[in-house]
Design an enzyme around this catalytic site. Structure first.
Site, PDB file in Angstrom:
ATOM      1  N   ARG A  54       0.682  -1.192   0.083  1.00 32.06           N
ATOM      2  CA  ARG A  54      -0.093  -0.047   0.063  1.00 32.06           C
ATOM      3  C   ARG A  54       0.904   1.254   0.061  1.00 32.06           C
ATOM      4  O   ARG A  54       2.053   1.198   0.563  1.00 32.06           O
ATOM      5  CB  ARG A  54      -1.062  -0.083   1.103  1.00 32.06           C
ATOM      6  CG  ARG A  54      -0.202   0.047   2.509  1.00 32.06           C
ATOM      7  CD  ARG A  54      -1.234  -0.014   3.592  1.00 32.06           C
ATOM      8  NE  ARG A  54      -2.126   0.694   3.896  1.00 32.06           N
ATOM      9  CZ  ARG A  54      -3.432   0.864   4.500  1.00 32.06           C
ATOM     10  NH1 ARG A  54      -3.653  -0.031   5.178  1.00 32.06           N
ATOM     11  NH2 ARG A  54      -3.987   1.901   4.430  1.00 32.06           N
ATOM     12  N   ASP A  56       0.387   5.477   0.962  1.00 36.94           N
ATOM     13  CA  ASP A  56      -0.218   6.349   1.595  1.00 36.94           C
ATOM     14  C   ASP A  56      -0.980   7.538   0.596  1.00 36.94           C
ATOM     15  O   ASP A  56      -0.578   7.747  -0.559  1.00 36.94           O
ATOM     16  CB  ASP A  56       0.243   7.080   2.874  1.00 36.94           C
ATOM     17  CG  ASP A  56       0.609   5.998   3.790  1.00 36.94           C
ATOM     18  OD1 ASP A  56      -0.372   4.680   3.699  1.00 36.94           O
ATOM     19  OD2 ASP A  56       1.527   5.929   4.792  1.00 36.94           O
ATOM     20  N   ARG A 202       9.153   8.285   5.059  1.00 33.90           N
ATOM     21  CA  ARG A 202       8.974   9.666   5.536  1.00 33.90           C
ATOM     22  C   ARG A 202       9.600  10.109   6.810  1.00 33.90           C
ATOM     23  O   ARG A 202       9.951  11.110   7.179  1.00 33.90           O
ATOM     24  CB  ARG A 202       7.467   9.847   5.483  1.00 33.90           C
ATOM     25  CG  ARG A 202       7.029   9.888   3.889  1.00 33.90           C
ATOM     26  CD  ARG A 202       5.496   9.865   3.920  1.00 33.90           C
ATOM     27  NE  ARG A 202       4.947  10.977   4.668  1.00 33.90           N
ATOM     28  CZ  ARG A 202       3.549  11.276   4.597  1.00 33.90           C
ATOM     29  NH1 ARG A 202       2.759  10.100   4.439  1.00 33.90           N
ATOM     30  NH2 ARG A 202       3.167  12.246   5.564  1.00 33.90           N
TER      31      ARG A 202
END
Length: 256
Positions: A54, A56, A202
């Site tokens: 996945r 985001d 991140r």
């Protein structure tokens, strides 16, 4: 899977700005939803796609693989024609690059042996990079960040960089690449690992920027890893600069 069907990998790319990530959600538009809709229209049947992982909200993918079971398509030319049909119905920011026949048990998520990401930063205001790169007015110390990034290499517990309350069995990842590249007024962080935790890249970039911009010592990265405390790591940098760039499988030629 039925014997009259074939498993295929679809290599796709997308700009994630308009989407709430890859995965189908009840109350938000996702990349997977748009892909499933286009495939259903072309094939005139429901489809179930499974992605390599996945991404985001707002995160981009230069390369992501999806597997799906379809009726057997015997000729390569028909596969090319089918990709054109999917692309004709997909929005401008999602593309199917190719379709690859694979063995019946091939799995886009579980068979991936490594994944690579890039994080893009620009230090001169540029309207053409809006939502495609993260703008920082001050230029960080890239040499210092590159030295600090070497502390990320190897097999370690990266729980300090993970989003809280995720459903994973382990925070252990093996990082094989972590480096910054300078191209004019642009900086690109390259990172490769066997797996990634949610929000991991991140948070890592945010921590390295504390070294490169806020005066934290080079050893700060190792201290954050050892602490197992998300609060010790840097803030998560904006999603717009993050790209999934490569997913490796033992049976897929990514250069094709």
């Amino acid at each position: 899977m039925q014997t009259d069907s074939q498993r295929y990998f679809l290599e796709i790319a997308y700009r994630g700005t308009a989407y709430h990530g890859w995965q189908v959600q009840d109350n938000a538009i996702s990349v997977q939803e748009k892909l499933n809709q286009a495939m259903k229209t072309v094939l005139r049947q429901d489809v179930e796609t499974t992605g390599a992982g996945r991404t985001d909200t707002g995160v981009h993918a230069k390369q992501l693989f999806v597997h799906v079971d379809l009726p057997i398509i015997p000729e390569a030319a028909q596969l090319v024609k089918l990709t054109h049909a999917f692309n004709a119905l997909l929005p401008y920011d999602i593309s199917v690059k190719r379709m690859i026949p694979v063995h019946a048990d091939a799995h886009a998520r579980f068979d991936a042996t490594s994944r690579s990401y890039e994080y893009h930063i620009h230090t001169q205001k540029n309207p053409f990079l809006h939502e495609a790169s993260s703008y920082f007015r001050d230029r960080p110390d890239v040499e210092k960040m590159n030295i600090a990034a070497q502390q990320l290499l190897g097999k370690q517990d990266f729980g300090s960089f993970s989003k809280a309350h995720t459903q994973v069995f382990t925070n252990i990842c093996t990082v094989t690449e972590a480096r910054w590249e300078e191209i004019g007024d642009r900086l690109i962080f390259h990172v490769t690992a066997d797996r990634f935790l949610r929000n991991m890249v991140r948070a890592i970039v945010g921590t390295l920027l504390e070294v490169g911009m806020k005066g934290k010592p080079i050893e700060h990265v190792a201290e954050v890893i050892a602490s197992q405390d998300r609060a010790r790591a840097g803030v998560s940098v904006p999603a717009c600069g993050l790209y999934l760039t490569k997913v490796i499988y033992p049976y897929i030629d990514i250069t094709s």
